[in-house]
Write an enzyme that holds these catalytic residues in place. Structure first.
Site, PDB file in Angstrom:
ATOM      1  N   GLY A  92      27.680 -35.517  16.460  1.00 23.84           N
ATOM      2  CA  GLY A  92      27.722 -34.119  16.048  1.00 23.84           C
ATOM      3  C   GLY A  92      29.124 -33.543  15.964  1.00 23.84           C
ATOM      4  O   GLY A  92      29.325 -32.478  15.401  1.00 23.84           O
ATOM      5  N   LYS A  93      30.088 -34.242  16.584  1.00 14.16           N
ATOM      6  CA  LYS A  93      31.490 -33.796  16.585  1.00 14.16           C
ATOM      7  C   LYS A  93      31.602 -32.337  16.992  1.00 14.16           C
ATOM      8  O   LYS A  93      32.332 -31.552  16.391  1.00 14.16           O
ATOM      9  CB  LYS A  93      32.148 -34.054  15.235  1.00 14.16           C
ATOM     10  CG  LYS A  93      32.129 -35.534  14.830  1.00 14.16           C
ATOM     11  CD  LYS A  93      32.770 -35.765  13.482  1.00 14.16           C
ATOM     12  CE  LYS A  93      32.778 -37.244  13.121  1.00 14.16           C
ATOM     13  NZ  LYS A  93      31.423 -37.798  12.924  1.00 14.16           N
ATOM     14  N   ARG A  94      30.874 -31.973  18.054  1.00 13.56           N
ATOM     15  CA  ARG A  94      30.885 -30.604  18.523  1.00 13.56           C
ATOM     16  C   ARG A  94      32.170 -30.306  19.288  1.00 13.56           C
ATOM     17  O   ARG A  94      32.763 -31.196  19.899  1.00 13.56           O
ATOM     18  CB  ARG A  94      29.663 -30.327  19.414  1.00 13.56           C
ATOM     19  CG  ARG A  94      28.313 -30.423  18.699  1.00 13.56           C
ATOM     20  CD  ARG A  94      28.256 -29.492  17.482  1.00 13.56           C
ATOM     21  NE  ARG A  94      26.909 -29.278  16.998  1.00 13.56           N
ATOM     22  CZ  ARG A  94      26.419 -29.776  15.868  1.00 13.56           C
ATOM     23  NH1 ARG A  94      27.182 -30.536  15.106  1.00 13.56           N
ATOM     24  NH2 ARG A  94      25.188 -29.506  15.492  1.00 13.56           N
TER      25      ARG A  94
END
Length: 274
Positions: A92-94
């Site tokens: 998700g590359k949050r």
């Protein structure tokens, strides 16, 4: 009961099944005749490829693009992966500040719908990693911090020592944890593109206790034969992700997807002389 740490689960599966492959599942609606076909094929690929995979990595964007139905599919996919004892890395590359970062961590590293690990973006500052790392450690999970991504444009913002500074933070967090726990690998891993084979020895040395997630095998051009430097001497410490080259093998043929996964697994093992 204290959960088994993600790094331990991944290492044990990798050694037991003899695989370093991370199975990417990125369902693209335009490749299917219907949503039902997308769902059935994606779950069938998971089931057919599980024996060759150390873990599975759904990319959020493709599920989010399908709306609420897609998020339900993601939850069902994660449930199926758990039934196969397949560790889940949610891609998700949050990354955000304060309470927002904590909310992201709660959403994707805690609870029934969470994964086992999450990719995180550190570029708002090292402090923003804290909620994710704390949630991962409390729940036996992991985070994979973006250090050197696989896309050609990464040099626009990851050059001039930036990736090196992020790697230092990953290494520091990992060192603190292994000193407390006595384990060899920490819950703080790193994303390093398999498309940078000439740099892998550098990143392995810079982050000695980090699990490395190497995206880019197959469709992005990375070759298994070039990736041995990312691994520890026993062939652990890293997984290599392939997505399109498996899920979309030979016109959505599930048997072909399984064959592709097996081939990638075997190529990685050959590179490591295993």
């Amino acid at each position: 009961m204290t959960p088994t740490p993600f790094a331990q689960r991944l290492t044990e599966r990798s050694l037991t099944l003899g695989t370093r492959l991370c199975l990417g599942l990125d369902p693209r609606l335009d490749a299917y005749e219907s949503r039902d076909a997308l769902r059935q094929h994606t779950l069938a690929v998971l089931d057919g490829c599980a024996p060759y995979a150390a873990c599975v990595k759904p990319q959020f964007a493709f599920y989010e693009a399908l709306g609420l139905w897609g998020m339900q599919l993601l939850e069902d996919l994660c449930a199926a992966a758990r039934s196969l004892d397949l560790p889940i890395i949610l891609d998700g590359k949050r990354g955000d500040i304060g309470s927002t970062a904590a909310a992201y961590a709660q959403a994707w590293l805690m609870g029934d719908h969470a994964g086992d690990a999450l990719t995180v973006n550190p570029f708002l500052g090292a402090e923003t990693l804290t909620p994710f790392v704390e949630a991962a450690q409390a729940n036996g999970g992991a985070v994979f911090v973006l250090v050197k991504t696989s896309n050609p444009g990464q040099a626009d913002f990851q050059g001039e020592g930036v990736s090196e500074r992020v790697a230092q933070v990953v290494a520091r967090l990992g060192q603190d944890e292994v000193e407390r726990s006595g384990s060899e690998l920490s819950s703080v891993g790193a994303v390093v593109g398999a498309t940078h084979p000439q740099e892998l020895a550098q990143w392995r040395a810079a982050m000695p206790h980090a699990l490395l997630l190497l995206p880019g095998l197959g469709a992005q051009g990375a070759k298994a034969a070039d990736l041995a430097a990312a691994f520890l001497p026993d062939g652990t410490g890293a997984v290599v992700s392939a997505s399109r080259g498996i899920q979309y093998a030979h016109a959505l043929d599930v048997d072909a997807a399984g064959a592709a996964a097996k081939s990638f697994r075997d190529e990685l093992n050959a590179a490591l002389k295993l």
